[in-house]
Enzyme design. Structure first.
Site: not given
Ligand code: KIV
Ligand code: NA
Length: 272
Positions: A44, A83, A181
């Protein structure tokens, strides 16, 4: 579309070799990483890096479906994870299932990712027991930026215990991997040792079972800001701007198009 890697394969890589992953949002970029990544995440983060949104909170199901379908067309080998956007899963396990099923059906994703630890464990269990592999995401969870008070390092000092509890909870609930993260490296190493599923680090530790970066960050396309954990492997944003500036100058000087870019009125006669 059947890719070479699935959730079981990713899980089985723990203790074998590091897992390689990046985000992607378009077909051509997915095509570039297919041979090199074990899984590709339709993150996302697309809202911030491609749509100019100030956070991931404004990302919709429709945006994820559109980018997910595009990424799937670029992959043959790497697994695709997508996501779940803010607001599409937090209400109840049933809401999460409905939206996860739509993402999988309309994009060919092999798994979904959602943010949260202990509080999301019942949802993770609900989905995994009904055929939807789930990647968890704990530590800094950007969809919660408004309750976390910013994009801060998570799990320092007395916050380490709850983070370990989150990792255990998502693993017990059936997640096949967990993104960590922006947590201290020593804590990421500890979690990696404790949980039986792969840890995928971003701003975590070189000792994690795998790593992920946002592709626009690592290629230097997204330059609005650079988190400490981003390594720029290329500077394509500035390179693209230089090319655009060259084009603009050539158009203004009537040097583009050149003789090789234009068409004659008659097809030339074939040569002998
Ligand atoms: O949305 C995203 O790019 C993520 C990654 C950074 C793990 O969730
Ligand atoms: Na994300």
């Amino acid at each position: 579309r059947k890719t070479a890697f699935n959730a079981d394969d990713i899980r089985a890589l723990k203790g074998q070799r590091p897992i390689v992953s990046l985000t992607a949002y378009t077909t051509p970029m997915a095509g570039l990483m297919d041979a090199h990544c074990d899984f590709v995440l339709v993150g996302d983060s697309v809202g911030m890096v491609l749509h100019g949104l100030p956070s991931t909170l404004g990302v919709t199901m429709d945006m994820m479906v559109m980018h997910g379908a595009a990424v799937a067309r670029g992959l043959n080998r790497a697994m695709m994870v997508i996501d779940m956007p803010f607001g599409s899963y937090e209400e109840s396990p049933a809401q999460a299932f409905r939206n996860a099923a739509r993402l999988m059906a309309e994009t060919n994703a092999a798994a979904v990712k959602l943010e949260g630890g202990v509080e999301m464990a019942p949802t993770i269990q609900f989905l995994t027991r009904r055929g939807i592999p789930v990647m968890a995401h704990i530590g800094l969870t950007p969809q919660s930026v408004n309750t976390l008070g910013g994009y801060k390092v998570q799990g320092r000092a007395e916050a380490a215990k709850p983070l370990i509890a989150d990792a255990r909870a998502v693993a017990d609930a059936g997640a096949f991997a967990v993104v960590l993260e922006k947590v201290p490296a020593s804590l990421a190493d500890q979690v990696t040792e404790i949980v039986p599923i792969p840890t995928i680090g971003i701003g975590a530790s070189v000792g994690c079972d795998g790593q992920i970066l946002v592709v626009d960050d690592m290629l230097g396309f997204f330059t609005a800001f650079k988190p400490k954990f981003v390594k720029r492997y290329a500077d394509l944003g500035p390179a693209a701007e230089a090319a655009i500036a060259d084009y603009a100058a050539e158009v203004r000087a009537r040097r583009f198009p050149g003789a090789e870019h234009i068409f004659a009125d008659q097809t030339p006669a074939p040569k002998e």
